[in-house]
Write a protein that holds these residues in place. Structure first.
Motif, PDB file in Angstrom:
ATOM      1  N   PRO A  44      -4.450   6.468  38.153  1.00  9.84           N
ATOM      2  CA  PRO A  44      -4.846   5.158  37.616  1.00  9.84           C
ATOM      3  C   PRO A  44      -3.704   4.541  36.817  1.00  9.84           C
ATOM      4  N   TRP A  45      -3.895   3.294  36.404  1.00  7.89           N
ATOM      5  CA  TRP A  45      -2.801   2.563  35.745  1.00  7.89           C
ATOM      6  C   TRP A  45      -2.359   3.251  34.467  1.00  7.89           C
ATOM      7  N   TRP A  46      -3.279   3.818  33.700  1.00  2.53           N
ATOM      8  CA  TRP A  46      -2.898   4.464  32.445  1.00  2.53           C
ATOM      9  C   TRP A  46      -2.134   5.763  32.707  1.00  2.53           C
ATOM     10  N   GLY A  47      -2.398   6.416  33.824  1.00  2.48           N
ATOM     11  CA  GLY A  47      -1.633   7.605  34.187  1.00  2.48           C
ATOM     12  C   GLY A  47      -0.207   7.251  34.591  1.00  2.48           C
ATOM     13  N   VAL A  48      -0.069   6.164  35.346  1.00  2.00           N
ATOM     14  CA  VAL A  48       1.260   5.703  35.750  1.00  2.00           C
ATOM     15  C   VAL A  48       2.047   5.240  34.534  1.00  2.00           C
ATOM     16  N   LEU A  49       1.388   4.543  33.622  1.00  2.00           N
ATOM     17  CA  LEU A  49       2.060   4.095  32.408  1.00  2.00           C
ATOM     18  C   LEU A  49       2.555   5.285  31.586  1.00  2.00           C
ATOM     19  N   GLY A  50       1.720   6.299  31.447  1.00  2.00           N
ATOM     20  CA  GLY A  50       2.131   7.498  30.723  1.00  2.00           C
ATOM     21  C   GLY A  50       3.295   8.210  31.402  1.00  2.00           C
ATOM     22  N   LEU A  51       3.227   8.302  32.720  1.00  6.21           N
ATOM     23  CA  LEU A  51       4.328   8.935  33.451  1.00  6.21           C
ATOM     24  C   LEU A  51       5.633   8.157  33.294  1.00  6.21           C
ATOM     25  N   MET A  52       5.543   6.832  33.361  1.00  5.19           N
ATOM     26  CA  MET A  52       6.751   6.024  33.221  1.00  5.19           C
ATOM     27  C   MET A  52       7.330   6.125  31.813  1.00  5.19           C
ATOM     28  N   LEU A  53       6.478   6.256  30.806  1.00  2.00           N
ATOM     29  CA  LEU A  53       6.981   6.448  29.445  1.00  2.00           C
ATOM     30  C   LEU A  53       7.679   7.802  29.305  1.00  2.00           C
ATOM     31  N   VAL A  54       7.129   8.824  29.927  1.00  2.00           N
ATOM     32  CA  VAL A  54       7.779  10.141  29.914  1.00  2.00           C
ATOM     33  C   VAL A  54       9.124  10.064  30.621  1.00  2.00           C
ATOM     34  N   TRP A  55       9.148   9.376  31.776  1.00  2.00           N
ATOM     35  CA  TRP A  55      10.409   9.249  32.514  1.00  2.00           C
ATOM     36  C   TRP A  55      11.448   8.477  31.695  1.00  2.00           C
ATOM     37  N   ALA A  56      11.030   7.411  31.027  1.00  2.00           N
ATOM     38  CA  ALA A  56      11.964   6.632  30.198  1.00  2.00           C
ATOM     39  C   ALA A  56      12.513   7.473  29.050  1.00  2.00           C
ATOM     40  N   PHE A  57      11.667   8.314  28.457  1.00  2.00           N
ATOM     41  CA  PHE A  57      12.139   9.198  27.401  1.00  2.00           C
ATOM     42  C   PHE A  57      13.167  10.191  27.943  1.00  2.00           C
ATOM     43  N   LEU A  58      12.882  10.785  29.103  1.00  2.00           N
ATOM     44  CA  LEU A  58      13.820  11.751  29.688  1.00  2.00           C
ATOM     45  C   LEU A  58      15.132  11.075  30.092  1.00  2.00           C
ATOM     46  N   LEU A  59      15.061   9.843  30.586  1.00  5.48           N
ATOM     47  CA  LEU A  59      16.290   9.123  30.934  1.00  5.48           C
ATOM     48  C   LEU A  59      17.114   8.828  29.685  1.00  5.48           C
ATOM     49  N   SER A  60      16.462   8.411  28.607  1.00  2.90           N
ATOM     50  CA  SER A  60      17.207   8.154  27.372  1.00  2.90           C
ATOM     51  C   SER A  60      17.813   9.444  26.821  1.00  2.90           C
ATOM     52  N   LEU A  61      17.112  10.560  26.990  1.00  2.00           N
ATOM     53  CA  LEU A  61      17.659  11.849  26.593  1.00  2.00           C
ATOM     54  C   LEU A  61      18.910  12.184  27.410  1.00  2.00           C
ATOM     55  N   CYS A  62      18.880  11.882  28.705  1.00  2.00           N
ATOM     56  CA  CYS A  62      20.057  12.114  29.551  1.00  2.00           C
ATOM     57  C   CYS A  62      21.229  11.235  29.133  1.00  2.00           C
ATOM     58  N   VAL A  63      20.947   9.991  28.787  1.00  2.00           N
ATOM     59  CA  VAL A  63      22.025   9.089  28.367  1.00  2.00           C
ATOM     60  C   VAL A  63      22.659   9.571  27.065  1.00  2.00           C
ATOM     61  N   VAL A  64      21.836  10.027  26.141  1.00  2.00           N
ATOM     62  CA  VAL A  64      22.359  10.509  24.861  1.00  2.00           C
ATOM     63  C   VAL A  64      23.151  11.799  25.056  1.00  2.00           C
ATOM     64  N   TRP A  65      22.661  12.688  25.925  1.00  2.00           N
ATOM     65  CA  TRP A  65      23.317  13.981  26.139  1.00  2.00           C
ATOM     66  C   TRP A  65      24.496  13.919  27.097  1.00  2.00           C
ATOM     67  N   LEU A  73      21.954  18.204  31.697  1.00  2.00           N
ATOM     68  CA  LEU A  73      21.357  17.107  32.433  1.00  2.00           C
ATOM     69  C   LEU A  73      20.663  17.527  33.727  1.00  2.00           C
ATOM     70  N   PRO A  74      21.193  18.459  34.519  1.00  6.31           N
ATOM     71  CA  PRO A  74      20.436  18.892  35.697  1.00  6.31           C
ATOM     72  C   PRO A  74      19.108  19.551  35.339  1.00  6.31           C
ATOM     73  N   VAL A  75      19.077  20.241  34.219  1.00  5.15           N
ATOM     74  CA  VAL A  75      17.831  20.869  33.778  1.00  5.15           C
ATOM     75  C   VAL A  75      16.795  19.798  33.444  1.00  5.15           C
ATOM     76  N   VAL A  76      17.220  18.732  32.788  1.00  6.49           N
ATOM     77  CA  VAL A  76      16.302  17.636  32.458  1.00  6.49           C
ATOM     78  C   VAL A  76      15.797  16.970  33.739  1.00  6.49           C
ATOM     79  N   GLY A  77      16.670  16.808  34.734  1.00 13.30           N
ATOM     80  CA  GLY A  77      16.243  16.224  36.009  1.00 13.30           C
ATOM     81  C   GLY A  77      15.214  17.080  36.723  1.00 13.30           C
ATOM     82  N   VAL A  78      15.417  18.375  36.737  1.00 10.43           N
ATOM     83  CA  VAL A  78      14.453  19.284  37.378  1.00 10.43           C
ATOM     84  C   VAL A  78      13.141  19.302  36.594  1.00 10.43           C
ATOM     85  N   VAL A  79      13.232  19.287  35.270  1.00 11.79           N
ATOM     86  CA  VAL A  79      12.023  19.270  34.438  1.00 11.79           C
ATOM     87  C   VAL A  79      11.223  17.995  34.680  1.00 11.79           C
TER      88      VAL A  79
END
Length: 99
Positions: A44-65, A73-79
């Motif tokens: 549902p839409w709230w599940g997709v929104l939550g997933l996209m927020l998790v993905w955005a957090f992981l992407l920002s973590l990759c940019v910082v690291w 970074l490969p570990v974060v991608g696999v996770v």
């Protein structure tokens, strides 16, 4: 003393050598983005929104690291891919999400 001695060749350390690991991590993050973005067919839409927020957090973590911890970074991608499948299958079994 031997006339011919075997010597191990040691490559000198090159500080300018570029590692492929951070690029692999970002490739995995790009691949996981397409999984996360198309999950609207199952979740549902709230599940997709939550997933996209998790993905955005992981992407920002990759940019910082990128500079500080490029080997992580490969570990974060696999996770991120593992998180996607756990959430989608968990939602399908526990919450009845279906296509």
């Amino acid at each position: 003393m031997r006339l011919i001695q075997r010597r191990r060749r040691v490559q000198p350390h090159n500080p300018n050598k570029v590692s492929f690991k951070p690029f692999l991590g970002m490739i995995l993050m790009a691949a996981s983005f397409f999984l996360y973005a198309t999950s609207g067919t199952v979740a549902p839409w709230w599940g997709v929104l939550g997933l996209m927020l998790v993905w955005a957090f992981l992407l920002s973590l990759c940019v910082v690291w990128w500079s500080h911890y490029p080997e992580r970074l490969p570990v974060v991608g696999v996770v991120s891919i593992i998180i996607y499948f756990v959430v989608i299958f968990g939602g399908a079994f526990a919450l009845g999400w279906s296509a």
